[in-house]
Motif scaffolding. Structure first.
Motif, PDB file in Angstrom:
ATOM      1  N   MET A   1       0.828  -1.189   0.000  1.00 11.84           N
ATOM      2  CA  MET A   1       0.000   0.000   0.000  1.00 11.84           C
ATOM      3  C   MET A   1       0.867   1.244   0.000  1.00 11.84           C
ATOM      4  SD  MET A   1      -3.506  -0.005   2.139  1.00 11.84           S
ATOM      5  CE  MET A   1      -3.278   1.304   3.298  1.00 11.84           C
ATOM      6  N   GLY A   2       2.129   1.094   0.211  1.00 16.48           N
ATOM      7  CA  GLY A   2       3.011   2.260   0.194  1.00 16.48           C
ATOM      8  C   GLY A   2       3.071   2.938   1.545  1.00 16.48           C
ATOM      9  N   LEU A   3       3.499   4.165   1.523  1.00 15.14           N
ATOM     10  CA  LEU A   3       3.667   4.946   2.742  1.00 15.14           C
ATOM     11  C   LEU A   3       2.397   5.754   3.003  1.00 15.14           C
ATOM     12  CD1 LEU A   3       5.790   5.700   4.861  1.00 15.14           C
ATOM     13  CD2 LEU A   3       6.480   7.572   3.396  1.00 15.14           C
ATOM     14  N   THR A   4       1.850   5.628   4.197  1.00 18.74           N
ATOM     15  CA  THR A   4       0.643   6.363   4.569  1.00 18.74           C
ATOM     16  C   THR A   4       1.034   7.563   5.415  1.00 18.74           C
ATOM     17  OG1 THR A   4      -0.588   4.302   4.574  1.00 18.74           O
ATOM     18  CG2 THR A   4      -1.608   6.172   5.657  1.00 18.74           C
ATOM     19  N   VAL A   5       0.555   8.724   5.001  1.00 21.50           N
ATOM     20  CA  VAL A   5       0.902   9.969   5.698  1.00 21.50           C
ATOM     21  C   VAL A   5      -0.384  10.697   6.046  1.00 21.50           C
ATOM     22  CG1 VAL A   5       2.068  12.187   5.452  1.00 21.50           C
ATOM     23  CG2 VAL A   5       3.076  10.164   4.435  1.00 21.50           C
ATOM     24  N   ASN A   6      -0.462  11.239   7.233  1.00 18.78           N
ATOM     25  CA  ASN A   6      -1.591  12.051   7.645  1.00 18.78           C
ATOM     26  C   ASN A   6      -1.285  13.492   7.237  1.00 18.78           C
ATOM     27  OD1 ASN A   6      -3.549  13.553   8.951  1.00 18.78           O
ATOM     28  ND2 ASN A   6      -3.607  12.178  10.724  1.00 18.78           N
TER      29      ASN A   6
END
Length: 198
Positions: A1-6
């Motif tokens: 899913m890759g990198l999740t960033v808020n």
């Protein structure tokens, strides 16, 4: 899913980015509403597909694009819901956004049901595709043999030795069907160019 960033947290220190993000909160509400409304429909459709006797070889082969699109839609909805219904960090704007998403009567039990149904459907389809690929060469050989036999029968019909109503002897058609039967028998399963590329 890759990198999740808020992005709410990451862009908080940048005024222009924060303003641009604030302008999208109405869109988040609309997208949230769309996903929440689609969950019961997706769940129902997944259950219908999982009923015994629906996902047979013929149906799956005839509807591969539709099934893949449906699975993609399920996974997209699940990913969106999981990312946006997770417990928010201790940040005022994150809490507002989370409350906005949860205000659409999000039933987490429905999200879990969709997750389980989607996983089951993916497993069934994966096993079916695996089985189809394992039987591919055998089926190819069987169809090739049957095609050759039928073409030879057609050639015999036009030889005049096998009577068939309303068919006159035609040496050209007889020779043509025999040639097609020979070409069909010569097709090599491993030669993808000659075998049609599939």
């Amino acid at each position: 899913m890759g990198l999740t960033v808020n992005l709410v947290l990451e862009w908080d220190g940048f005024r222009a980015a924060r303003t641009a993000l604030n302008n999208t909160f109405d869109n988040v509400r609309a997208v949230s509403r769309k996903h929440v409304q689609s969950i019961p429909k997706l769940c129902d459709r997944a259950l219908k597909l999982l009923q015994e006797g629906v996902l047979v070889e013929e149906y799956v082969l005839d509807h591969v694009p539709k099934l893949m699109t449906f699975l993609r839609e399920c996974n997209y909805t699940l990913r969106w819901m999981m990312l946006h219904t997770a417990a928010p960090p201790n940040h005022k704007k994150c809490k507002q956004l989370h409350d906005s998403v949860m205000s659409h009567n999000t039933q987490l039990s429905q999200v879990v049901a969709l997750l389980l149904n989607t996983a089951q459907l993916e497993l069934v389809l994966k096993d079916m595709f695996k089985s189809l690929l394992e039987k591919k060469e055998e089926k190819w050989n069987s169809c090739q043999k049957e095609t050759g036999e039928r073409l030879l029968e057609l050639a015999d019909v036009f030889s005049g030795t096998k009577p068939l109503a309303r068919v006159d002897k035609n040496d050209n058609l007889q020779a043509w069907f025999r040639e097609i039967a020979k070409q069909t028998a010569d097709i090599d399963y491993n030669d993808h160019t000659m075998a049609g590329g599939r």
